[in-house]
Design a protein around this motif. Structure first.
Motif, PDB file in Angstrom:
ATOM      1  N   GLN A 107      39.071  18.565  12.159  1.00 10.38           N
ATOM      2  CA  GLN A 107      37.971  19.169  11.568  1.00 10.38           C
ATOM      3  C   GLN A 107      37.264  18.107  10.660  1.00 10.38           C
ATOM      4  O   GLN A 107      37.690  17.416  10.065  1.00 10.38           O
ATOM      5  CB  GLN A 107      38.684  20.306  10.544  1.00 10.38           C
ATOM      6  N   ARG A 147      39.525  31.324   1.036  1.00  3.61           N
ATOM      7  CA  ARG A 147      38.309  32.443   1.113  1.00  3.61           C
ATOM      8  C   ARG A 147      38.919  33.448   0.494  1.00  3.61           C
ATOM      9  O   ARG A 147      38.439  34.296  -0.330  1.00  3.61           O
ATOM     10  CB  ARG A 147      37.943  32.705   2.440  1.00  3.61           C
ATOM     11  N   THR A 216      33.735  38.769   5.965  1.00  6.00           N
ATOM     12  CA  THR A 216      32.659  38.351   6.737  1.00  6.00           C
ATOM     13  C   THR A 216      31.363  37.840   5.958  1.00  6.00           C
ATOM     14  O   THR A 216      30.545  37.237   6.435  1.00  6.00           O
ATOM     15  CB  THR A 216      32.131  39.338   7.860  1.00  6.00           C
ATOM     16  N   TYR A 219      31.851  34.413   4.606  1.00  6.68           N
ATOM     17  CA  TYR A 219      31.716  33.493   5.926  1.00  6.68           C
ATOM     18  C   TYR A 219      30.309  33.366   6.140  1.00  6.68           C
ATOM     19  O   TYR A 219      29.593  32.035   6.263  1.00  6.68           O
ATOM     20  CB  TYR A 219      32.485  33.891   7.031  1.00  6.68           C
ATOM     21  N   ARG A 220      29.354  34.529   6.161  1.00  5.41           N
ATOM     22  CA  ARG A 220      28.080  34.524   6.515  1.00  5.41           C
ATOM     23  C   ARG A 220      27.338  33.595   5.589  1.00  5.41           C
ATOM     24  O   ARG A 220      26.434  32.950   5.917  1.00  5.41           O
ATOM     25  CB  ARG A 220      27.662  35.804   6.646  1.00  5.41           C
ATOM     26  N   ILE A 222      28.191  31.174   3.713  1.00  2.00           N
ATOM     27  CA  ILE A 222      28.752  29.493   3.766  1.00  2.00           C
ATOM     28  C   ILE A 222      28.019  29.253   5.330  1.00  2.00           C
ATOM     29  O   ILE A 222      27.385  28.062   5.134  1.00  2.00           O
ATOM     30  CB  ILE A 222      30.104  29.239   4.325  1.00  2.00           C
ATOM     31  N   ASN A 223      27.849  29.878   6.240  1.00  2.00           N
ATOM     32  CA  ASN A 223      27.660  29.648   7.512  1.00  2.00           C
ATOM     33  C   ASN A 223      25.986  29.342   7.643  1.00  2.00           C
ATOM     34  O   ASN A 223      25.301  28.574   8.162  1.00  2.00           O
ATOM     35  CB  ASN A 223      27.800  30.497   8.655  1.00  2.00           C
ATOM     36  N   ASN A 224      25.451  30.365   6.989  1.00  2.00           N
ATOM     37  CA  ASN A 224      23.875  30.444   6.865  1.00  2.00           C
ATOM     38  C   ASN A 224      23.277  29.340   6.149  1.00  2.00           C
ATOM     39  O   ASN A 224      22.423  28.525   6.703  1.00  2.00           O
ATOM     40  CB  ASN A 224      23.404  31.905   6.411  1.00  2.00           C
ATOM     41  N   SER A 227      24.117  25.690   7.871  1.00  3.57           N
ATOM     42  CA  SER A 227      23.386  25.762   9.045  1.00  3.57           C
ATOM     43  C   SER A 227      21.991  25.160   8.953  1.00  3.57           C
ATOM     44  O   SER A 227      21.501  24.381   9.716  1.00  3.57           O
ATOM     45  CB  SER A 227      23.418  27.070   9.867  1.00  3.57           C
ATOM     46  N   LYS A 234      31.258  23.601  13.317  1.00  3.56           N
ATOM     47  CA  LYS A 234      32.086  24.725  12.427  1.00  3.56           C
ATOM     48  C   LYS A 234      31.578  24.413  11.043  1.00  3.56           C
ATOM     49  O   LYS A 234      31.733  23.360  10.427  1.00  3.56           O
ATOM     50  CB  LYS A 234      33.460  24.442  12.524  1.00  3.56           C
ATOM     51  N   LYS A 235      31.113  25.535  10.405  1.00  2.00           N
ATOM     52  CA  LYS A 235      30.603  25.874   9.057  1.00  2.00           C
ATOM     53  C   LYS A 235      31.232  27.021   8.530  1.00  2.00           C
ATOM     54  O   LYS A 235      30.843  28.164   8.665  1.00  2.00           O
ATOM     55  CB  LYS A 235      28.988  26.005   9.025  1.00  2.00           C
ATOM     56  N   SER A 236      32.363  26.602   7.877  1.00  2.85           N
ATOM     57  CA  SER A 236      33.016  27.820   7.240  1.00  2.85           C
ATOM     58  C   SER A 236      33.715  27.506   6.050  1.00  2.85           C
ATOM     59  O   SER A 236      33.834  26.252   5.518  1.00  2.85           O
ATOM     60  CB  SER A 236      34.408  28.137   8.015  1.00  2.85           C
TER      61      SER A 236
END
Length: 295
Positions: A107, A147, A216, A219-220, A222-224, A227, A234-236
């Motif tokens: 990772q 989380r 969710t 997670y969204r 962090i991912n957004n 990105s 992986k972006k979590s």
């Protein structure tokens, strides 16, 4: 009801979280569904290894990853160990089972520049959701919490006088983590906006409708944001936790201290983060060692 007794054992005696207990139940139900279909509704209490092996083959043919299959089988194995203790069965059918081989995933943590870039994206915004999201990123990176731990922080867990946050970790273990000044400033700003939300919740992080935030959503967030600044696959939240540990170790933090901050029960769990620090060690070695090949 052996399954319900097992779930009670996990939650009451082992102190597993509701999320973990549900994961065990889903794995047991998955195998029971297979037995219903293939073996005329046979109870999973009475199966033999050959039947479990057929289930494993079925999962492999369904392109389920070896890592996921091993987790499902591990749930079953724990169930049968429990049944042995409770004298419901004499022999654990998985006693001699060997886990499927899995490739180790490396990772890649976020760089400090990527973390700062995300925080800069949120710096100029001054509304409830933007401050909440900034606080989520700052807390993840400055504390290394999980989380589920972040989601369940309550207002009362924040201690501004001692500059700490109380976190409820795995198996209901509490730990206190320092809060740096920048995080405290964001906290104060966010709480002012939070006070305007109509809610009876005691949890720190809320949606605009006054409900506790959920997996969710976190997670969204962090991912957004990541990105837009990172090309990593992986972006979590876990990658930020990974970054927290790696950056501390790169700066010379003691492994035991990092272990305590992360809430690990053993050093073995913390040592998985040290491989990322080897690059830094090599760099220092090459710069300092008399026999190294300096450019």
């Amino acid at each position: 009801m052996p399954i319900q007794s097992f779930l009670n054992y996990l939650s009451l005696e082992k102190k597993y979280s509701k999320h973990t207990t549900v994961a065990y139940l889903n794995d047991l139900n998955s195998f029971q569904h297979f037995c219903n279909k293939e073996y005329s509704n046979q109870s999973i209490v009475d199966v033999n290894y050959a039947q479990i092996r057929n289930w494993i083959v079925n999962l492999v043919e369904a392109n389920i990853s070896n890592r996921t299959i091993n987790r499902k089988v591990s749930s079953l194995k724990s169930f049968y160990k429990f049944l042995q203790k409770s004298k419901d069965i004499e022999v654990n059918p998985l006693a001699k089972h060997k886990a499927l081989k899995v490739s180790k995933k490396v990772q890649v943590p976020f760089s400090e520049k990527e973390i700062i870039a995300v925080l800069n994206l949120l710096d100029d915004k001054n509304d409830f959701e933007s401050l909440r999201n900034k606080l989520i990123v700052e807390l993840f990176y400055s504390t290394g919490i999980r989380r589920s731990e972040l989601i369940h922080i309550k207002i009362g867990d924040i201690d501004f006088a001692n500059e700490t946050v109380k976190v409820l970790g795995k198996r209901n273990k509490e730990r206190y983590i320092p809060l740096i000044q920048s995080v405290q400033k964001t906290l104060v700003k966010y709480i002012k906006f939070r006070e305007e939300i109509n809610t009876n919740q005691s949890y720190l992080f809320l949606t605009k409708k006054g409900k506790i935030i959920y997996d969710t959503l976190v997670y969204r967030v962090i991912n957004n944001y990541f990105s837009s600044v990172s090309s990593k696959v992986k972006k979590s939240p876990h990658i930020i936790r990974h970054s927290f540990a790696t950056h501390l170790l790169n700066e010379g933090a003691d492994l035991n201290s990092v272990k305590e901050l992360l809430g690990h029960s053993s050093l073995a769990s913390t040592q998985v983060y040290t491989h990322s620090s080897l690059g830094k060690l090599k760099e220092i070695y090459n710069q300092a060692h008399p026999r190294s090949q300096k450019n």
